[in-house]
Design an enzyme around this catalytic site. Structure first.
Site, PDB file in Angstrom:
ATOM      1  N   GLY A  31       0.798  -1.209   0.000  1.00 32.93           N
ATOM      2  CA  GLY A  31       0.000   0.000   0.000  1.00 32.93           C
ATOM      3  C   GLY A  31       0.836   1.266   0.000  1.00 32.93           C
ATOM      4  O   GLY A  31       2.029   1.258  -0.264  1.00 32.93           O
ATOM      5  N   LEU A  33       0.554   3.650  -2.248  1.00 29.85           N
ATOM      6  CA  LEU A  33       1.025   3.488  -3.613  1.00 29.85           C
ATOM      7  C   LEU A  33       1.631   4.777  -4.171  1.00 29.85           C
ATOM      8  O   LEU A  33       1.198   5.882  -3.837  1.00 29.85           O
ATOM      9  CB  LEU A  33      -0.138   3.029  -4.503  1.00 29.85           C
ATOM     10  CG  LEU A  33      -0.856   1.754  -4.052  1.00 29.85           C
ATOM     11  CD1 LEU A  33      -2.002   1.441  -5.014  1.00 29.85           C
ATOM     12  CD2 LEU A  33       0.108   0.570  -3.963  1.00 29.85           C
ATOM     13  N   HIS A  34       2.619   4.601  -5.029  1.00 33.62           N
ATOM     14  CA  HIS A  34       3.254   5.728  -5.712  1.00 33.62           C
ATOM     15  C   HIS A  34       3.467   5.346  -7.175  1.00 33.62           C
ATOM     16  O   HIS A  34       3.013   4.280  -7.630  1.00 33.62           O
ATOM     17  CB  HIS A  34       4.572   6.113  -5.033  1.00 33.62           C
ATOM     18  CG  HIS A  34       5.512   4.974  -4.808  1.00 33.62           C
ATOM     19  ND1 HIS A  34       6.144   4.304  -5.839  1.00 33.62           N
ATOM     20  CD2 HIS A  34       5.932   4.366  -3.659  1.00 33.62           C
ATOM     21  CE1 HIS A  34       6.924   3.370  -5.357  1.00 33.62           C
ATOM     22  NE2 HIS A  34       6.811   3.362  -4.037  1.00 33.62           N
ATOM     23  N   HIS A  37       4.683   1.836  -8.102  1.00 32.19           N
ATOM     24  CA  HIS A  37       3.637   0.809  -8.129  1.00 32.19           C
ATOM     25  C   HIS A  37       2.780   0.937  -9.392  1.00 32.19           C
ATOM     26  O   HIS A  37       2.426  -0.060 -10.030  1.00 32.19           O
ATOM     27  CB  HIS A  37       2.722   0.941  -6.903  1.00 32.19           C
ATOM     28  CG  HIS A  37       3.407   0.728  -5.592  1.00 32.19           C
ATOM     29  ND1 HIS A  37       3.627   1.756  -4.720  1.00 32.19           N
ATOM     30  CD2 HIS A  37       3.916  -0.381  -5.014  1.00 32.19           C
ATOM     31  CE1 HIS A  37       4.231   1.285  -3.629  1.00 32.19           C
ATOM     32  NE2 HIS A  37       4.422  -0.009  -3.799  1.00 32.19           N
ATOM     33  N   ASP A 150      13.804  -2.985  -4.934  1.00 31.66           N
ATOM     34  CA  ASP A 150      14.029  -4.059  -3.965  1.00 31.66           C
ATOM     35  C   ASP A 150      14.610  -5.259  -4.712  1.00 31.66           C
ATOM     36  O   ASP A 150      13.990  -6.320  -4.820  1.00 31.66           O
ATOM     37  CB  ASP A 150      12.724  -4.428  -3.267  1.00 31.66           C
ATOM     38  CG  ASP A 150      12.173  -3.281  -2.441  1.00 31.66           C
ATOM     39  OD1 ASP A 150      12.947  -2.696  -1.666  1.00 31.66           O
ATOM     40  OD2 ASP A 150      10.984  -2.965  -2.585  1.00 31.66           O
ATOM     41  N   GLN A 153      14.844  -8.617  -2.993  1.00 28.83           N
ATOM     42  CA  GLN A 153      13.526  -9.246  -2.900  1.00 28.83           C
ATOM     43  C   GLN A 153      13.180  -9.953  -4.209  1.00 28.83           C
ATOM     44  O   GLN A 153      12.651 -11.077  -4.201  1.00 28.83           O
ATOM     45  CB  GLN A 153      12.464  -8.192  -2.590  1.00 28.83           C
ATOM     46  CG  GLN A 153      11.042  -8.704  -2.619  1.00 28.83           C
ATOM     47  CD  GLN A 153      10.039  -7.643  -2.225  1.00 28.83           C
ATOM     48  OE1 GLN A 153       9.750  -7.445  -1.048  1.00 28.83           O
ATOM     49  NE2 GLN A 153       9.520  -6.928  -3.210  1.00 28.83           N
ATOM     50  N   SER A 185       9.759   5.491  -3.055  1.00 32.14           N
ATOM     51  CA  SER A 185       9.544   4.555  -1.953  1.00 32.14           C
ATOM     52  C   SER A 185       8.451   5.108  -1.051  1.00 32.14           C
ATOM     53  O   SER A 185       8.352   6.330  -0.864  1.00 32.14           O
ATOM     54  CB  SER A 185      10.837   4.380  -1.147  1.00 32.14           C
ATOM     55  OG  SER A 185      10.594   3.673   0.054  1.00 32.14           O
ATOM     56  N   SER A 186       7.653   4.202  -0.489  1.00 30.25           N
ATOM     57  CA  SER A 186       6.629   4.631   0.458  1.00 30.25           C
ATOM     58  C   SER A 186       7.254   5.283   1.684  1.00 30.25           C
ATOM     59  O   SER A 186       6.628   6.106   2.351  1.00 30.25           O
ATOM     60  CB  SER A 186       5.773   3.426   0.885  1.00 30.25           C
ATOM     61  OG  SER A 186       5.143   2.838  -0.234  1.00 30.25           O
TER      62      SER A 186
END
Length: 291
Positions: A31, A33-34, A37, A150, A153, A185-186
């Site tokens: 969530g 979001l930016h 995303h 990431d 990841q 980044s969030s």
């Protein structure tokens, strides 16, 4: 666009899709979001019949002293962004729906999780692998889209899919940056104005990597140059500067010239600015680079 909160309801929806033999693209998110995303959703929209995103702040990947409770959340804003990006379904389970009274099963990817972020965040990638595995079993996508900010990841999820013979294609997507170069980044919202200004040293140092490589530096020298460049700004606290093969994340000989390395490599760093931890990287393909 549908908003689904239960696993049972999502599985019912999936059965309806598969009666029509559609392809499903999936973007898992936490969530807030930016544009990063959004770029994943837009690519999924181009390549798949159905686009699903999940919004779930996963407690399993947060350490005891990390920011799970403070992690930014804004469901209404996220739903609006997803709708505008052409998403078909937003899956928004809560912790009880995902984990019931507690998970007794854990997915652990070895070796590549012991370096970079894994060295500083023990158990983090177990939490990532476990939740992504579970989401893949719920959503059953044909393709899943992950941002390369990431990068570790992406490597971990790709390895898990390979090892477990999972029927999903992992699609890595380029880093999306702010106009001034900061990787989206969030967590950027946590930065105070001066921290935000000084955080540009991350992308600035990575932009210099290709020039330094052309000058014939070794692995050790490149790490030293990046470290010295980041240390110039007083609010930075480096957690790591790393060079590894990618996606295998194997260590490189310190005295080897980077320009002579034939494998794909990653140059990555994690830096604290106050209480905010930022990561960034560049992947080098056969002597070329992109940031």
């Amino acid at each position: 666009m549908d908003i689904i909160r239960s696993i049972a309801d999502f599985k019912y929806k999936w059965k309806q899709w598969k009666q029509n033999d559609v392809t499903v693209g999936f973007v898992p998110t936490m969530g807030y979001l930016h544009q990063g995303h959004t770029s994943l959703m837009e690519r999924a929209r181009q390549e798949c019949d159905i686009v699903v995103i999940s919004i779930f702040v996963n407690p399993l990947q947060f350490g005891p002293n990390e920011d799970f409770e403070q992690y930014p959340r804004d469901e209404q804003r996220d739903v609006t962004i997803a709708r505008e990006a052409g998403v078909d379904v937003v899956f928004i389970p809560d912790v009880k729906e995902m984990y019931g009274s507690g998970m007794k099963t854990n997915i652990a990817v070895s070796d590549i999780t012991s370096v970079m972020c894994g060295a500083n965040r023990p158990g983090h990638f177990d939490g990532v692998a476990t939740v992504v595995n579970k989401l893949f079993h719920i959503v059953r996508p044909d393709k899943a889209y992950f941002g390369m900010k990431d990068a570790q990841q992406v490597a971990v999820v790709t390895q898990m899919v390979l090892d477990l013979s999972m029927d999903v294609e992992i699609v890595p997507c380029d880093i999306i940056r702010e106009e001034d170069g900061l990787a989206m980044s969030s967590r950027n919202k946590y930065l105070k104005p001066e921290e935000r200004k000084q955080a540009l040293i991350l992308s600035d140092s990575l932009m210099k990597v290709h020039k330094w490589i052309e000058e014939g530096v070794t692995v050790a020298q490149l790490k030293q140059l990046i470290t010295a460049h980041v240390d110039v700004v007083p609010l930075s606290e480096i957690q790591y500067v790393a060079l590894y093969t990618y996606p295998g994340l194997k260590e490189l000989p310190a005295k080897q010239k980077v320009m002579d390395i034939q494998e794909t490599i990653i140059v990555a760093l994690a830096v604290m600015f106050g209480t905010t931890r930022l990561i960034d990287n560049v992947v080098i393909y056969g002597g070329e680079h992109r940031v």
